[in-house]
Write an enzyme that holds these catalytic residues in place. Structure first.
Site, PDB file in Angstrom:
ATOM      1  N   GLU A  32       0.813  -1.354  -0.081  1.00 32.76           N
ATOM      2  CA  GLU A  32      -0.062  -0.124  -0.006  1.00 32.76           C
ATOM      3  C   GLU A  32       1.357   1.264  -0.080  1.00 32.76           C
ATOM      4  OE1 GLU A  32      -1.075   3.426   1.706  1.00 32.76           O
ATOM      5  OE2 GLU A  32      -1.870   1.942   3.239  1.00 32.76           O
ATOM      6  N   CYS A  43      -1.686   7.932   5.166  1.00 30.32           N
ATOM      7  CA  CYS A  43      -2.464   7.515   3.712  1.00 30.32           C
ATOM      8  C   CYS A  43      -3.556   8.164   2.592  1.00 30.32           C
ATOM      9  CB  CYS A  43      -2.337   6.093   3.222  1.00 30.32           C
ATOM     10  SG  CYS A  43      -3.225   5.104   4.575  1.00 30.32           S
TER      11      CYS A  43
END
Length: 528
Positions: free
Chosen positions: A264, A301
């Site tokens: 990720e 994020c």
């Protein structure tokens, strides 16, 4: 007590000759503990132990693995406030954030334990034999998911609990039946050691094989590269930057036996503000997004790094209100001086681009390592022509792109790389008018939000935390929720196998009472 050593299986070791310390960004000073980087011999031993443990652990029942995960929770909670204090000393985050993230960490572990207890996650599928089928008999075939093997998990800088030592990657891999070797993040290895101690105690109390978990320390790239390249490692979990994630992906693909890297990585999480929504509620959305941009010093994020709207009085008013809201929020401490330096460098790079201007920034004094939030703006044509403006800046800054019209807005969305999230701020009646925009956003993101903020990731089966590259290395999987387990398994079929020698999940009697697909029908019934 922090020892500064590596957990190689159940044993603490420190045979390496390189040491380092972590840093307290709030106090702007090094922490006192000294950590010893894992030696090549310790790396080899940890992987070998994991490989040996796999032969036993993969055959543990769902209930046995669930007991292990629940025991990890118990041992983590038994560490009490000492763990929270350690977390704060190595992250700069406040105590409230530590408590919340610990809750998420243990909640994830509990959710996988519940999944294992119920058991249907293995996706058992059975097609029974038809011996008199013409022109050829049909064979008996039975399929289920089986674990891949030892998994390497890289701890993330911005989530010392939820995406690190016993975070989502580790919890899901252990649930799948895969031993885990954690490469502890160098910014919070003390926190990692404490959590690792809880995992080891839980493994011993539940009679898990030694090597089901190891926790290794390293400050550079050598440790991570050695683990990814080791032939006994079968998969990798990573949360971090595009540069580091892609480097690991490339290493894994160049092995004689390539392995999957579930990374990720970067995301600027575009947010589109439609005109009517701003006309109705611009102040509300300005306050909401000022909070989202600055949450955790912008070190999420899912931080909304790109805001997009159509030029007009509504957007002008929103931009003014957003700037005013941003200026009123007290800055937060960033994870490390290097994080602040990277944030400032990235922001200055954006501001040095032709056509970019600063709309607002916090104007007060700040302590060292505190990130000063900023709002930038640029016109749509300039944004389309300059790829630098779509790069992620990790920290509390967002750029608002002012488009001439819907056509230009659509071009911008279509030009974006893959993202974790996309958000539409609008009135319900506007959605039909912007159907092309919505479809374009769906092609670019893993999660599409309506009238909300992207920060905040619910841990549940319906959550997708992933997206098209480079948001993640494989958009078919999520890093959050119980379906994250499917990164660490592969489908396996038995053909014409004696019933009594099949795994319980595939036996005729269905002793586990799980939901199975039998001859294309989902059922918990036995096969007669």
């Amino acid at each position: 007590m922090i020892t500064g050593k590596n957990y190689v299986g159940n044993t603490l070791k420190a045979a390496g000759n390189r040491t380092f310390k972590t840093f307290n960004p709030q106090l702007n000073t090094e922490n006192p503990w000294v950590f010893t980087e894992a030696s090549q011999e310790e790396i080899e031993e940890a992987v070998t132990l994991a490989h040996q443990a796999f032969g036993i652990y993969k055959n543990c029942s769902g209930l046995e693995k669930a007991d292990f995960l629940n025991a990890i929770v118990d041992e983590i909670l038994a560490l009490g406030d000492d763990l929270l204090v350690q977390y704060c000393s190595e992250s700069g985050f406040p105590m409230g954030r530590a408590e919340g993230e610990r809750g998420r960490m243990v909640g994830q572990l509990r959710s996988f334990a519940q999944m294992l207890t119920e058991g249907s996650w293995v996706q058992a599928a059975i097609d029974t034999a038809v011996t008199d089928r013409v022109p050829a008999p049909k064979e008996d075939l039975r399929k289920m998911m089986v674990p891949l093997g030892p998994v390497v998990v890289f701890g993330s800088s911005n989530f010392p609990f939820a995406f690190s030592t016993a975070g989502g990657d580790t919890a899901s891999a252990l649930a799948a039946g895969c031993p885990v070797i954690v490469k502890s993040h160098s910014m919070h290895v003390g926190t990692g050691e404490m959590v690792a101690s809880a995992v080891i105690k839980a493994a011993q109390k539940t009679n898990m094989p030694e090597g089901v978990f190891s926790n290794l320390v390293g400050g550079g790239t050598t440790l991570g590269a050695s683990l990814v390249k080791h032939p006994l490692v079968k998969a990798v979990g990573f949360t971090g930057s595009i540069r580091a994630g892609r480097a690991l992906f490339d290493l894994a693909s160049q092995r004689p036996e390539p392995i999957p890297v579930f990374a990720e990585m970067g995301s600027i999480n575009p947010v589109v503000f439609l005109p009517e929504a701003l006309a109705v509620n611009s102040q509300k959305w300005a306050a909401a997004y000022a909070g989202s941009i600055t949450l955790g010093a912008g070190q999420f994020c899912t931080n909304p790094g790109l805001l997009i709207g159509i030029k007009g009085a509504e957007l002008d008013k929103f931009l003014e209100e957003l700037g005013q809201a941003i200026e009123k929020i007290e800055p937060s401490c960033m994870l490390h001086p290097s994080m602040k330096a990277g944030f400032e460098e990235g922001t200055e790079t954006m501001l040095s681009q032709t056509g970019v201007s600063k709309i607002a920034a916090y104007k007060g004094d700040t302590a060292p390592n505190y990130g000063v939030q900023q709002i930038l703006t640029v016109d749509g044509k300039t944004f389309l022509e300059n790829k630098t403006l779509s790069h992620e800046v990790f920290g509390p800054v967002s750029i608002l792109v002012q488009c001439n019209d819907e056509e230009q807005l659509l071009k911008i969305v279509n030009q974006l790389e893959g993202q974790l999230t996309g958000t539409i701020i609008g009135e319900p009646n506007e959605l039909k008018e912007y159907d092309k925009l919505i479809k374009a956003m769906q092609n670019k993101v893993g999660r599409l939000i309506f009238n909300g903020v992207p920060t905040g990731v619910e841990v549940c089966p319906s959550m997708i935390h992933g997206g098209p590259y480079p948001a993640s290395s494989d958009s078919r999987f999520t890093a959050v929720g119980i379906h994250a387990v499917y990164r660490w398994v592969r489908p396996f079929s038995f053909q014409n196998w004696p019933n009594e020698l099949l795994p319980p999940e595939l036996q005729n009697e269905n002793p586990l009472q799980i939901l199975r697909t039998v001859n294309n029908i989902q059922t918990k019934s036995q096969i007669s």
